[in-house]
Scaffold this motif. Structure first.
Motif, PDB file in Angstrom:
ATOM      1  N   TYR A 110      62.132  20.148  -0.641  1.00 48.93           N
ATOM      2  CA  TYR A 110      62.064  20.671  -2.001  1.00 48.93           C
ATOM      3  C   TYR A 110      62.283  22.172  -1.930  1.00 48.93           C
ATOM      4  O   TYR A 110      61.847  22.826  -0.987  1.00 48.93           O
ATOM      5  N   GLU A 111      62.942  22.706  -2.963  1.00 44.13           N
ATOM      6  CA  GLU A 111      63.068  24.166  -3.030  1.00 44.13           C
ATOM      7  C   GLU A 111      63.201  24.602  -4.477  1.00 44.13           C
ATOM      8  O   GLU A 111      63.924  23.969  -5.264  1.00 44.13           O
ATOM      9  N   ASP A 112      62.472  25.661  -4.836  1.00 38.12           N
ATOM     10  CA  ASP A 112      62.690  26.328  -6.119  1.00 38.12           C
ATOM     11  C   ASP A 112      62.516  27.821  -5.882  1.00 38.12           C
ATOM     12  O   ASP A 112      62.505  28.271  -4.719  1.00 38.12           O
ATOM     13  N   ALA A 113      62.365  28.582  -6.958  1.00 42.29           N
ATOM     14  CA  ALA A 113      62.321  30.041  -6.792  1.00 42.29           C
ATOM     15  C   ALA A 113      61.113  30.491  -5.979  1.00 42.29           C
ATOM     16  O   ALA A 113      61.118  31.539  -5.352  1.00 42.29           O
ATOM     17  N   GLU A 114      60.069  29.684  -5.958  1.00 44.87           N
ATOM     18  CA  GLU A 114      58.822  30.126  -5.326  1.00 44.87           C
ATOM     19  C   GLU A 114      58.548  29.540  -3.957  1.00 44.87           C
ATOM     20  O   GLU A 114      57.873  30.149  -3.139  1.00 44.87           O
ATOM     21  N   LYS A 141      59.857  26.859  -0.564  1.00 40.83           N
ATOM     22  CA  LYS A 141      60.815  25.999   0.140  1.00 40.83           C
ATOM     23  C   LYS A 141      59.986  25.115   1.075  1.00 40.83           C
ATOM     24  O   LYS A 141      59.193  25.642   1.883  1.00 40.83           O
ATOM     25  N   HIS A 184      55.407  24.507   4.152  1.00 44.86           N
ATOM     26  CA  HIS A 184      55.583  25.003   2.777  1.00 44.86           C
ATOM     27  C   HIS A 184      55.759  26.519   2.843  1.00 44.86           C
ATOM     28  O   HIS A 184      54.782  27.241   3.031  1.00 44.86           O
ATOM     29  N   HIS A 222      56.088  29.770   1.101  1.00 39.47           N
ATOM     30  CA  HIS A 222      56.014  30.434  -0.202  1.00 39.47           C
ATOM     31  C   HIS A 222      56.741  31.759  -0.106  1.00 39.47           C
ATOM     32  O   HIS A 222      56.472  32.561   0.793  1.00 39.47           O
ATOM     33  N   LYS A 223      57.652  31.932  -1.015  1.00 38.09           N
ATOM     34  CA  LYS A 223      58.571  33.075  -0.859  1.00 38.09           C
ATOM     35  C   LYS A 223      57.905  34.363  -1.324  1.00 38.09           C
ATOM     36  O   LYS A 223      57.046  34.341  -2.182  1.00 38.09           O
TER      37      LYS A 223
END
Ligand code: NAD
Length: 475
Positions: free
Chosen positions: A132-136, A138, A472, A474-475
């Protein structure tokens, strides 16, 4: 008894358990009975509870570094394991034929096939996958080794089946302790001893023993995974034991394969293949063709040709063999007795020569035994084949799908659409079309229903030797 097939001049050999890279003896020794001659074989030391504890300690120590060995280094090491098998092919084959009853040529082929498994897996990696990946965030799935695998194997293809487990464990960064069947310890102990020269101590160890040693392994707190191949009853018991420490489990258990011959099959091609499926290694193959269903339009011709073909599977055939040990010999004879008692139509074989040495049972064909008879319902693991008639597709599929038929099946028809249609309704982990059943190192091999769960072989098989760890980020 074909002595020329059997007798490679076996050298005097000594056998040891292998713990932490070193050979170990024991005050308690056993010997294997040669199934061709009933002669008593070499001594083999029985591993104690202390040997197991020491092996587990050594494996846990070795795991700390083995799991992080680089891909390139691991590849070189697995190639060296394959080379070790080939370099020692003759001695391993001689040991192997004495314990299994295989001809020297078959035993040598087993050594080569075992080597191929190390080569197949040597360069393989399980890549991370982004789950899964979104802006916040990966989230990456990684495949990490489980730890210490105990491999518990059966006696019918000891070197090959053990090598599947050992190669899978080593390729994924696990350490492995193998417990071969007490009927067939020789080739595996000798191989494990010879290969120590190319492996760090504790990475691959071998212990000889029976059910009590296996039992201890399944309950041991220092073992993280059991990879088992064998009977349904033992597999079920192992599964129960493993719940106590929540070990990961792979269970490769027995099957009762149906071979379905359709009305459009070409008997010229089908007959040799079906006979091979039934009689290769005297039917002692987990995916042997154990029940034959012939379309009614071909039945008479099939039987005429099949009986002639089966006669080629005599003890002089290097691909045939005696039954590998007395318990299996006695069990097979009791299934045969059951058929005699119930007046089944035995159209070939069926006679056991009690005055001859060796656990020999001739190729035996039983025509149209009732569906509920032992020879149809049970795995015979012997060269005794029941042949039944079918006429309706739904009916033959229902008869093929027994509770214990989850391992494999075969299907003969030139119509590949029909083959797929029927295969999709067979509840078996593998279905072979227009060929007898034979696992391939590149294909996942896994049972269904009573034949087990989890699996081995192919790239897919390596996942079963790993824990999925999700990272997980977190960016
Ligand atoms: P088995 O179940 O009697 O023994 C297999 C192994 O389990 C041996 O090493 C044995 O010592 C060990 N064992 C026995 N009791 C144990 C216990 N309580 N705890 C832990 N370990 C224990 O099977 P077998 O007679 O050696 O092998 C023949 C069977 O294996 C046949 O049914 C055949 O179909 C099956 N088989 C399956 C596959 C497959 O891939 N699915 C392949 C080959 C053979």
């Amino acid at each position: 008894m074909p002595a020329t097939i059997a007798n490679g001049d076996a050298p005097e050999l000594a056998f040891h358990n292998i713990v932490d890279g070193k050979p170990r003896s024991s005050d308690v020794k056993e010997q294997v009975i040669d199934p061709r001659t009933e002669e008593v074989g070499w001594d083999v030391p029985v591993a104690s509870a202390q040997d197991l504890d020491d092996a587990v300690d050594a494996a846990r120590r070795a795991f700390k570094t083995w799991r992080f060995v680089s891909h390139d280094e691991r590849e070189k090491i697995l190639q060296s394991v394959a080379d070790c098998l080939r370099t020692n092919k003759d001695v391993l084959a001689q040991a192997h034929m004495k314990e299994t009853g295989k001809s020297f040529i078959m035993a040598s082929a087993d050594v080569e096939v075992a080597a191929l498994h190390y080569e197949y897996y040597k360069g393989m990696t399980l890549e991370d996958d982004v789950q899964y990946e979104d802006a916040e965030v990966k989230i990456v799935g990684t495949y990490v080794p489980i730890g210490v695998t105990a491999a518990i194997s059966p006696w019918n293809f000891p070197l090959i089946l053990s090598s599947v487990k050992v190669a899978s464990a080593l390729a994924t960064g696990n350490c492995v302790i193998i417990k071969p069947s007490p009927f067939t310890p020789y080739a595996i102990l000798k191989f494990c001893e010879l290969v120590q020269s190319v492996l760090p101590p504790g990475v691959f160890q071998a212990l000889h023993g029976g059910a009590d040693l296996g039992e201890r392994m399944t309950l041991h707190r220092g073992i993280d995974q059991i990879s088992f191949t064998g009977t349904v009853a033992v597999g079920q018991h192992i599964l129960q034991n493993c719940t106590k420490t929540m070990k990961k489990v792979i269970l490769e258990m027995a099957g009762n394969d149906a071979a379905i011959i359709c009305e459009d099959a070409d008997l010229g091609k089908v007959i040799p293949s079906v006979a091979h499926g039934c009689f290769f290694h005297a039917g002692q193959v987990c995916v042997a063709s154990k029940r034959i269903y012939v379309h009614e339009s071909l039945y008479d011709k099939f039987m005429e040709l099949f009986i002639e073909e089966a006669k080629k599977w005599s003890p002089n055939n290097i691909l045939f063999a005696p039954l590998s040990n007395r318990p299996n010999f006695e069990r097979a004879k009791s299934i045969l007795e059951d058929s005699k008692k119930n007046n089944h139509d035995i159209v070939l074989g069926g006679e056991v020569k009690n005055d001859e040495k060796g656990f020999w049972l001739p190729p035996t064909i039983i025509a149209k035994p009732p569906e509920e008879s032992r020879i149809v319902q049970e795995e015979q693991f012997a060269p005794i084949t029941p042949v039944m008639i079918w006429s309706d597709e739904d009916d033959v599929i229902a008869r093929a799908n027994l509770e214990n038929s989850g391992l494999g099946a075969s299907l003969y028809t030139p119509d590949l659409d029909k083959a797929r249609r029927i295969a999709q309704r067979l509840e078996s982990g593998s279905v072979w079309i227009n060929r007898f059943e034979r696992p391939h190192f590149g294909a996942y091999f896994a049972g269904w229903k009573l034949s087990g769960f989890g699996g081995e072989l192919g790239k897919r098989g390596l996942y079963d030797y790993c824990q999925v760890q999700c990272l997980h980020f977190h960016k």
